[in-house]
Design a protein around this motif. Structure first.
Motif, mmCIF file in Angstrom:
data_model
loop_
_atom_site.group_PDB
_atom_site.id
_atom_site.type_symbol
_atom_site.label_atom_id
_atom_site.label_comp_id
_atom_site.label_asym_id
_atom_site.label_seq_id
_atom_site.Cartn_x
_atom_site.Cartn_y
_atom_site.Cartn_z
ATOM 1 N N PHE A 292 0.813 -1.205 0.000
ATOM 2 C CA PHE A 292 0.000 0.000 0.000
ATOM 3 C C PHE A 292 0.848 1.256 0.000
ATOM 4 O O PHE A 292 2.015 1.229 0.383
ATOM 5 N N GLN A 293 0.215 2.329 -0.466
ATOM 6 C CA GLN A 293 0.779 3.670 -0.451
ATOM 7 C C GLN A 293 -0.326 4.605 0.016
ATOM 8 O O GLN A 293 -1.476 4.468 -0.409
ATOM 9 N N ASP A 294 0.045 5.566 0.871
ATOM 10 C CA ASP A 294 -0.912 6.573 1.298
ATOM 11 C C ASP A 294 -0.680 7.854 0.518
ATOM 12 O O ASP A 294 0.460 8.276 0.327
ATOM 13 N N GLY A 295 -1.752 8.451 0.066
ATOM 14 C CA GLY A 295 -1.694 9.735 -0.613
ATOM 15 C C GLY A 295 -2.674 10.690 0.021
ATOM 16 O O GLY A 295 -3.379 10.329 0.964
ATOM 17 N N PRO A 296 -2.749 11.892 -0.485
ATOM 18 C CA PRO A 296 -3.658 12.881 0.096
ATOM 19 C C PRO A 296 -5.133 12.521 -0.103
ATOM 20 O O PRO A 296 -5.980 12.946 0.667
ATOM 21 N N GLN A 297 -5.432 11.726 -1.107
ATOM 22 C CA GLN A 297 -6.820 11.380 -1.403
ATOM 23 C C GLN A 297 -7.235 10.014 -0.853
ATOM 24 O O GLN A 297 -8.410 9.804 -0.577
ATOM 25 N N ALA A 298 -6.288 9.088 -0.746
ATOM 26 C CA ALA A 298 -6.672 7.713 -0.416
ATOM 27 C C ALA A 298 -5.470 6.857 -0.064
ATOM 28 O O ALA A 298 -4.321 7.229 -0.330
ATOM 29 N N PRO B 251 -5.994 6.873 5.608
ATOM 30 C CA PRO B 251 -6.968 7.787 5.001
ATOM 31 C C PRO B 251 -8.387 7.200 4.976
ATOM 32 O O PRO B 251 -8.566 5.987 5.049
ATOM 33 N N ASP B 252 -9.364 8.084 4.839
ATOM 34 C CA ASP B 252 -10.764 7.661 4.850
ATOM 35 C C ASP B 252 -11.189 6.905 3.597
ATOM 36 O O ASP B 252 -12.203 6.222 3.605
ATOM 37 N N ARG B 253 -10.430 7.056 2.514
ATOM 38 C CA ARG B 253 -10.727 6.319 1.272
ATOM 39 C C ARG B 253 -9.699 5.221 1.091
ATOM 40 O O ARG B 253 -8.502 5.445 1.244
ATOM 41 N N ILE B 254 -10.185 4.060 0.726
ATOM 42 C CA ILE B 254 -9.317 2.933 0.395
ATOM 43 C C ILE B 254 -9.644 2.537 -1.041
ATOM 44 O O ILE B 254 -10.798 2.289 -1.366
ATOM 45 N N VAL B 255 -8.617 2.509 -1.881
ATOM 46 C CA VAL B 255 -8.788 2.081 -3.268
ATOM 47 C C VAL B 255 -7.915 0.848 -3.462
ATOM 48 O O VAL B 255 -6.718 0.872 -3.174
ATOM 49 N N VAL B 256 -8.516 -0.234 -3.936
ATOM 50 C CA VAL B 256 -7.797 -1.488 -4.148
ATOM 51 C C VAL B 256 -7.532 -1.647 -5.642
ATOM 52 O O VAL B 256 -8.473 -1.757 -6.435
ATOM 53 N N ASP B 257 -6.257 -1.646 -6.004
ATOM 54 C CA ASP B 257 -5.832 -1.830 -7.397
ATOM 55 C C ASP B 257 -5.812 -3.326 -7.693
ATOM 56 O O ASP B 257 -4.965 -4.062 -7.199
ATOM 57 N N MET B 258 -6.761 -3.760 -8.516
ATOM 58 C CA MET B 258 -6.865 -5.176 -8.860
ATOM 59 C C MET B 258 -6.450 -5.438 -10.308
ATOM 60 O O MET B 258 -6.808 -6.471 -10.885
ATOM 61 N N SER B 259 -5.681 -4.547 -10.888
ATOM 62 C CA SER B 259 -5.332 -4.666 -12.302
ATOM 63 C C SER B 259 -4.476 -5.894 -12.626
ATOM 64 O O SER B 259 -4.466 -6.344 -13.769
ATOM 65 N N ARG B 260 -3.795 -6.452 -11.632
ATOM 66 C CA ARG B 260 -2.985 -7.658 -11.875
ATOM 67 C C ARG B 260 -3.775 -8.955 -11.689
ATOM 68 O O ARG B 260 -3.278 -10.037 -11.980
#
Length: 115
Positions: free
Chosen positions: A5-11, A41-50
């Motif tokens: 994981f990586q944290d950014g300003p948005q998610a 962060p309040d948003r979690i985005v899961v990258d499932m592209s692989r």
């Protein structure tokens, strides 16, 4: 099961580094997701592209990950392959999850603090 994981300003962006989410890794996936979604962060985005294959156990693990996210936080998916997208559509899970075409469309800002 490889997740990062990586944290950014948005998610918080969680990347699934496996090509399958199936019975063999479902429990590990769910446990690791619990750890990665407990704070941040309040948003979690899961990258499932692989991910190019998901079975019912894998789908159940993703639903369990959604349910264990603390209240007030979102859990979104991005980059579903056509095969995985079809599973979500057939099971109507596409009506439960927010699904983005790719990570770029899900995130507006950059990411920092890789883990």
């Amino acid at each position: 099961m490889q997740l990062s994981f990586q944290d950014g300003p948005q998610a918080r962006l969680i990347t699934v580094d496996n090509n399958r989410i199936d019975a063999a890794i479902a429990i590990s996936f769910k446990d690791t997701m619990r750890e990665m979604t407990a704070d941040g962060p309040d948003r979690i985005v899961v990258d499932m592209s692989r991910v190019d294959f998901i079975d019912s156990s894998g789908l159940g693990a993703i639903v369990a990950a959604l349910k264990q996210v603390p209240d007030g936080r979102s859990f979104e998916l991005a980059g579903l392959s056509s095969t995985v997208k079809k599973v979500f559509s057939l099971t109507r899970m596409d009506t439960v999850f927010t699904i983005h075409a790719d990570v770029a469309s899900a995130l507006d800002g950059g990411l920092a603090n890789a883990s």
